[in-house]
Design an enzyme around this catalytic site. Structure first.
Site, mmCIF file in Angstrom:
data_model
loop_
_atom_site.group_PDB
_atom_site.id
_atom_site.type_symbol
_atom_site.label_atom_id
_atom_site.label_comp_id
_atom_site.label_asym_id
_atom_site.label_seq_id
_atom_site.Cartn_x
_atom_site.Cartn_y
_atom_site.Cartn_z
ATOM 1 N N HIS A 77 -9.921 1.430 -0.169
ATOM 2 C CA HIS A 77 -9.735 2.200 1.069
ATOM 3 C C HIS A 77 -11.054 2.119 1.823
ATOM 4 C CE1 HIS A 77 -6.091 3.648 -0.677
ATOM 5 N NE2 HIS A 77 -5.848 4.447 0.340
ATOM 6 N N HIS A 129 0.862 -1.194 0.000
ATOM 7 C CA HIS A 129 0.000 0.000 0.000
ATOM 8 C C HIS A 129 0.894 1.239 0.000
ATOM 9 C CE1 HIS A 129 -4.023 1.934 1.374
ATOM 10 N NE2 HIS A 129 -3.174 2.919 1.103
ATOM 11 N N ASP A 175 1.783 3.671 3.080
ATOM 12 C CA ASP A 175 0.767 4.594 2.561
ATOM 13 C C ASP A 175 1.421 5.711 1.738
ATOM 14 O OD1 ASP A 175 -1.804 5.373 2.107
ATOM 15 O OD2 ASP A 175 -2.161 6.268 4.066
ATOM 16 N N ASN A 232 2.423 9.265 -5.685
ATOM 17 C CA ASN A 232 2.629 10.703 -5.410
ATOM 18 C C ASN A 232 2.706 11.025 -3.915
ATOM 19 O OD1 ASN A 232 2.812 12.582 -7.807
ATOM 20 N ND2 ASN A 232 1.167 11.220 -8.457
ATOM 21 N N HIS A 271 -0.017 17.386 -6.871
ATOM 22 C CA HIS A 271 -0.385 17.072 -8.252
ATOM 23 C C HIS A 271 -0.092 18.239 -9.199
ATOM 24 C CE1 HIS A 271 -3.133 13.731 -6.556
ATOM 25 N NE2 HIS A 271 -1.968 13.256 -6.900
ATOM 26 N N LYS A 304 -3.821 10.216 -14.611
ATOM 27 C CA LYS A 304 -4.403 11.566 -14.684
ATOM 28 C C LYS A 304 -4.414 12.085 -16.107
ATOM 29 C CE LYS A 304 -2.720 12.272 -10.063
ATOM 30 N NZ LYS A 304 -2.020 10.984 -9.947
ATOM 31 N N GLU A 328 -11.825 4.945 6.533
ATOM 32 C CA GLU A 328 -10.961 6.044 7.011
ATOM 33 C C GLU A 328 -11.800 7.064 7.773
ATOM 34 O OE1 GLU A 328 -7.087 7.311 4.889
ATOM 35 O OE2 GLU A 328 -8.503 6.918 3.285
HETATM 36 C C1 6MZ Z 1 -7.044 7.908 0.705
HETATM 37 C C2 6MZ Z 1 -5.082 8.469 -0.344
HETATM 38 C C3 6MZ Z 1 -4.403 8.489 0.894
HETATM 39 O O1 6MZ Z 1 -2.443 8.366 -6.964
HETATM 40 O O2 6MZ Z 1 -1.519 10.658 -7.309
HETATM 41 N N1 6MZ Z 1 -4.200 8.786 -1.290
HETATM 42 N N2 6MZ Z 1 -6.396 8.183 -0.434
HETATM 43 N N3 6MZ Z 1 -6.465 7.921 1.925
HETATM 44 C C4 6MZ Z 1 -5.140 8.210 2.070
HETATM 45 N N4 6MZ Z 1 -4.635 8.246 3.332
HETATM 46 C C5 6MZ Z 1 -3.834 9.279 3.854
HETATM 47 N N5 6MZ Z 1 -3.119 8.789 0.655
HETATM 48 C C6 6MZ Z 1 -3.006 8.954 -0.699
HETATM 49 O O3 6MZ Z 1 -1.053 9.400 -5.182
HETATM 50 C C7 6MZ Z 1 -1.708 10.358 -4.370
HETATM 51 C C8 6MZ Z 1 -3.172 10.044 -4.252
HETATM 52 O O4 6MZ Z 1 -3.363 8.835 -3.510
HETATM 53 C C9 6MZ Z 1 -4.547 8.906 -2.736
HETATM 54 C C10 6MZ Z 1 -5.178 10.260 -3.008
HETATM 55 O O5 6MZ Z 1 -6.117 10.142 -4.051
HETATM 56 C C11 6MZ Z 1 -3.977 11.080 -3.465
HETATM 57 O O6 6MZ Z 1 -4.340 12.178 -4.275
HETATM 58 P P1 6MZ Z 1 -1.281 9.268 -6.765
HETATM 59 O O7 6MZ Z 1 0.008 8.683 -7.256
#
Ligand code: 6MZ
Length: 383
Positions: free
Chosen positions: A245, A34, A323, A38, A86, A121, A248
């Protein structure tokens, strides 16, 4: 809530200090299931990319800098930060660079298998489509130089370096490290049903490049998960694995709906009530546990009441994960350190925890067998 959050952070730092002398966790092979691309960017890279955009006049660097460097963030603030990240990272070249660095960073701490997830994206202004975004990611995988990368089920058969030698030899520093990389394509909860379907189609077309599944993520207070059920069901029917997910935030209807869906894995599972938690256990759905993330965002108020302890006691399938290693300044070894020192887990048991993760990966049996052998050899050498 603020007090509880502060208490949680204080406790977490205490725990990290206690776990200082546990370098053995760094040399242990690890499986990461997990990690958001980004969210895993090095701070130095993020700042450099932001400074470049500042120089070009696209953003005000001084305003952005303190947001990037801020230490503790609530869940809401984390998603504001992602919107900023982003802006800074969404161009092909940056995505290639980030992918390369993230894989190298995980491999350097002996992660031997990673499922990296990212949200494809589209940005018409720079001619980026979801597909070209993913092509940039794949360029990043190919650009890795410091370790051997096995990323595609097809080329693994052809590349001798992938199968001809053991995956992990901590005693031999001269040998290059080797890491298996697979991808989950994420659907952001703000997307439309059609856009989610586009992501699934893209994933189906990229299976030969190591895409193994779909993740549903994004700000849990935005969007409705039911929007994505058709795309998720279609993905599953076509043989992709699903990780959601889940929990949360305490959204009862959603948590129950997700459990009914019976995904292959869930991330977090923090805000489940007793009945939901029992259901999760009965269904034996593997949980991706992200300790630092949960404490930093205040999703769990204090590490000592984290549901990791309950799941671990019950031998429920689970795996420790980072994460967002960049955003939360953590590492996978760090997560194992926190778990071991907080919950008093002995070394032998930590090894078992790390090697059990192999059961829950989405790659094929050939990879599973090799990983199992890797862990068996390591444990034999180190116990
Ligand atoms: C939910 C999360 C997250 O996809 O642009 N992301 N979504 N809960 C979390 N817990 C803290 N942490 C990250 O990576 C960034 C994206 O991953 C998801 C969100 O959509 C975030 O914009 P990517 O590579």
């Amino acid at each position: 809530a603020h007090f509880l959050e502060l208490r949680g952070v204080k406790k977490e730092r205490e725990v990290a200090r206690k776990g200082k002398n546990m370098e053995w966790l760094e040399s242990m092979p690890k499986v990461e299931l997990h990690a958001h691309l980004n969210g895993s960017i090095r701070n130095s890279t993020l700042l450099e990319l932001a400074r470049n955009l500042g120089d070009e006049g696209d953003i005000e660097f001084s305003e952005v800098e303190h947001v990037i460097l801020k230490d503790d963030r609530s869940l809401v603030e984390v998603f504001k930060l992602f919107d900023l990240i982003h802006v800074v990272t969404t161009d092909h070249e940056a995505i290639t660079r980030i992918t390369k660095e993230v894989i190298e960073d995980f491999a350097s701490e002996n992660v031997v298998y990673i499922e990296l997830r990212t949200t494809p994206k589209r940005n018409d202004k720079i001619g980026m489509s979801k597909r070209s975004y993913m092509e940039a990611v794949m360029q990043g995988v190919k650009a890795v130089t410091t370790v051997d990368v096995c990323f595609s089920p097809q080329t693994e058969q052809l590349t001798s370096s992938c199968h001809s030698r053991p995956i992990h030899e901590p005693c031999n520093d001269d040998l290059r490290k080797k890491i298996y990389v697979r991808f989950l394509l994420s659907i952001d909860r703000r997307e439309s049903a059609a856009s989610a379907m586009e992501t699934v189609d893209l994933a189906l077309g990229m299976r030969e490049m190591g895409v193994v599944g779909i993740d549903l993520s994004g700000n849990p207070t935005k969007g409705e998960w039911v929007t994505f059920i058709p795309a998720l069901e279609y993905a599953r029917k076509q043989g992709l694995k699903i990780s959601l997910h889940c929990g949360e935030v305490p959204n009862r209807t959603e948590i129950n709906g997700m459990l009914d869906f019976h995904p292959d894995r869930v991330g977090h599972a923090c805000c489940l009530n007793d009945a939901e938690f029992e259901c999760l256990k009965t269904l034996k759905i593997p949980v991706e546990i992200c300790l630092t993330s949960n404490i930093r965002t205040g999703t769990i108020s204090s590490i000592d009441i984290h549901h990791f302890a309950d799941l671990h006691r019950d031998k429920h399938p689970m795996v420790l994960c980072t994460d967002d290693a960049g955003v939360f300044s953590t590492s996978l070894s760090g997560e194992y350190k926190i778990a071991a020192s907080t919950f008093g887990i002995k070394r032998e048991e930590v090894y078992r925890l790390a090697s059990d993760a192999v059961h829950f990966i989405f790659a094929d049996d050939g990879v599973k067998t090799e990983l199992r052998n890797t862990f068996m050899a390591f444990i034999k050498q180190n116990l």
